[in-house]
Design an enzyme around this catalytic site. Structure first.
Site, PDB file in Angstrom:
ATOM      1  N   LYS A  71       0.843  -1.199   0.000  1.00 15.93           N
ATOM      2  CA  LYS A  71       0.000   0.000   0.000  1.00 15.93           C
ATOM      3  C   LYS A  71       0.877   1.247   0.000  1.00 15.93           C
ATOM      4  O   LYS A  71       1.858   1.325   0.742  1.00 15.93           O
ATOM      5  CB  LYS A  71      -0.908  -0.032   1.228  1.00 15.93           C
ATOM      6  N   SER A 145      -9.462   1.317   2.904  1.00 20.81           N
ATOM      7  CA  SER A 145      -8.632   2.137   2.034  1.00 20.81           C
ATOM      8  C   SER A 145      -7.549   1.325   1.317  1.00 20.81           C
ATOM      9  O   SER A 145      -6.932   1.802   0.366  1.00 20.81           O
ATOM     10  CB  SER A 145      -7.972   3.263   2.855  1.00 20.81           C
ATOM     11  N   SER A 169      -9.743  -0.974   7.158  1.00 18.40           N
ATOM     12  CA  SER A 169      -9.205  -1.007   5.801  1.00 18.40           C
ATOM     13  C   SER A 169      -8.464  -2.285   5.456  1.00 18.40           C
ATOM     14  O   SER A 169      -8.248  -2.569   4.280  1.00 18.40           O
ATOM     15  CB  SER A 169      -8.268   0.189   5.600  1.00 18.40           C
TER      16      SER A 169
END
Length: 577
Positions: A71, A145, A169
């Site tokens: 990420k 996310s 997330s």
């Protein structure tokens, strides 16, 4: 989940072959929105060749050739970190501790993945690099996310997705794709090298196609790091296993009102399947947990997001997502007294949660409430996002661990996910129960910090004191036999117990027992509370190992009945009956 080239048997391929297959797959699926920075193939091929060299040199690399998607709010040296905002980008000069540990274990980073900007959102659409579409249904959201990392795993581009989880997330995208997401106890995986969202409540997380691979990655990533002052280690009394007959709480009907109709039905069928597997389920009023969850965004705690990037967003960067900027900007007006009041409310909520869950081993929850379309989220970006975090938002606020795994699919055969949630440091308990939800015969190990304890009588499985081992979270490690130096006696105690005594090599017979892994504090507790004539001492096993085990004093054995000929306590009891 879409089946990709990196399936369960791909570990048989060389790292170099796996890298080549991954780039073919990336071209095939044509999902550019998954990546913010994809490394050139020649760089990852060079990494693969180095892994092969290390293996050939005799290094033990538990993740050799595993491909990782990171990420893009987590630093990887040599790559930019953007947090999905172009103007925020900076070149990372060091790799985050969690990712560096994966690389040290032989994993190879493919690149940096898209996310809801500044890790603020559960939908995967809040990024100037594009909305990350669902792996199988492009009209639906991927969940955020950590959207890009989850989709990279679901599409078969990567074996491991590294994400973050403040509000859910690392779990919501897993649920929407039928994969696994592990959110360990806060601090167990260090947040060094992470752009903070809410620094006190951020967790680095793992996605993988299955529980075994997810736990293998999390185990490598876990452990304190000097670069993260909030990092933690397993405590001396860490629980190493769930009880064989676990007691799991599920929400009462009133607490499931947020679920869509198809998710409510899938959750009911998942709970029924769990109960059929031998897990005891009880209904619980979880409204105090749901109330605490609102503090993450509706209270003053959101000021931590402003502290992280609020001043940057106040400059009005062109790439700022309007929804993210509005949420974080509004937090700038939070007052100190309001923040202090919410910290007090959280402390009280943690105490209430501990009382609420004291009679169960874990909590089984739906991971999220629905699976909306991208168009629906664009029409209602705040309302849908808020609803999707109903069951995830409280976990980090209340210092809980959570493992997200697929549940029973919906009636339309769409993925549906559930979470096994435990208090802090109950991670292995959550994994054990999640394995039962997933139908696995054996759960993988995340926590291996214990010591081995040999038992020969009343603490054996099925015997009257075995509950003491389960109470401290001991883990069964196998059946054992002693060497031939031991004799076994039946002591005159309540409950009935055998006494194991060492007489000398060749002066006894092999005695059957069981081996358990217990926490250090658990072993100390046994030692402190041992009734006479029992003792803990070093026991020599038939395979040459020496372990701590139960024995008895020599003088007590002299007046007891010798039962060595039976070869073990259970055999003696069966003969006596």
């Amino acid at each position: 989940m879409t089946a990709g080239v990196l399936g369960p048997t791909a570990h048989r391929d060389s790292p170099t072959a796996r890298v080549a297959a991954a780039y073919r797959r990336i071209a095939e699926v044509d999902r550019p929105e998954v990546w913010i920075t994809l490394r050139p193939e020649h760089e990852t091929a060079a990494d693969a060749a180095e892994v092969e060299r290390r293996v050939a040199a005799g290094e033990a690399l538990p993740l050799a050739g595993q491909l990782v998607a990171v990420k893009d709010n987590i630093d990887v040296a040599g790559l930019p970190t953007t947090a999905a905002c172009p103007e925020f980008a900076y070149p990372a000069t060091a790799t985050a501790a969690s990712v560096a540990r994966l690389q040290a274990a032989g994993a190879i980073v493919l690149g940096k993945t898209n996310l809801d900007q500044f890790a603020t959102g559960l939908v995967g659409t809040r990024s100037p690099y594009g909305a990350v579409r669902h792996a199988d249904h492009p009209e639906l959201i991927s969940g955020g996310s950590s959207s890009g990392s989850a989709v990279a795993v679901a599409l078969g581009l990567a074996d491991i997705g590294v994400g973050t989880d403040t509000a859910g997330s690392g779990r919501v995208p897993a649920a929407l794709h039928g994969i696994v997401g592990i959110k360990a106890t806060l601090g167990i995986i260090p947040a060094h090298g992470l752009v903070p969202a809410c620094a006190d409540y951020d967790a680095v997380t793992v996605f993988a196609p299955d529980l075994d691979r997810a736990v293998a990655a999390a185990a490598v990533m876990a452990g304190p790091d000097v670069g993260d002052p909030r990092s933690r280690t397993w405590p001396a009394d860490v629980r190493l296993a769930a009880p064989r007959t676990s007691r799991v709480a599920v929400p009462r009907a009133a607490d499931l009102a947020a679920l869509s109709a198809d998710y409510r039905d899938a959750f009911a069928r998942t709970v029924a399947a769990v109960a059929d597997s031998g897990v005891e389920t009880i209904e619980l009023d979880i409204s105090p947990l749901l109330d605490a969850a609102r503090l993450l965004y509706d209270g003053a705690i959101v000021a931590e997001r402003y502290a992280a990037v609020g001043e940057f967003l106040a400059t009005g960067p062109a790439g700022a997502d309007p929804t993210v900027a509005a949420i974080i900007g509004a937090a700038g007006s939070t007052t100190g007294p309001a923040f202090a009041a919410d910290l007090d409310a959280l402390t009280r909520a943690r105490a209430d949660a501990a009382l609420l869950l004291r009679e169960c081993d874990a909590l089984l929850l739906p991971t999220t409430t629905e699976h909306p379309s991208i168009a629906a989220v664009q029409a209602d970006p705040i309302g849908i996002n808020r609803r999707m975090g109903t069951y995830t938002n409280f976990c980090n606020l209340l210092d809980m661990a959570a493992v997200a795994v697929p549940g029973v699919p919906t009636a339309a055969d769409a993925p549906f996910g559930v979470m096994v949630v435990t208090p802090a440091f109950g991670d292995q308990v959550a994994i054990d129960i999640a394995a039962r939800v997933a139908g696995l015969e054996q759960a993988p190990l995340l926590v291996e910090d214990g010591v081995q304890l040999a038992v020969f009588g009343a603490h054996l499985r099925g015997q009257p004191l075995h509950w003491q081992l389960e109470q401290i979270g001991a883990r069964f490690a196998g059946e054992i036999r002693t060497g031939d130096a031991y004799r076994l006696t039946a002591l005159d105690t309540v409950p009935a117990k055998p006494g194991l005594v060492r007489h000398g090599a060749g002066l006894g017979s092999p005695i059957h027992g069981e081996l358990f892994t217990v926490s250090r504090a658990g072993l100390g507790g046994f030692l402190a509370e041992l009734p006479p004539p029992m003792a803990l001492t070093s026991i020599e096993l038939a395979d040459g190992r020496s372990v701590v085990g139960f024995a008895c004093t020599y003088d007590a054995a002299l007046t007891a009945t010798d039962i060595t000929e039976f070869g073990g306590w259970k055999a003696y009891l069966n003969a006596a009956n």
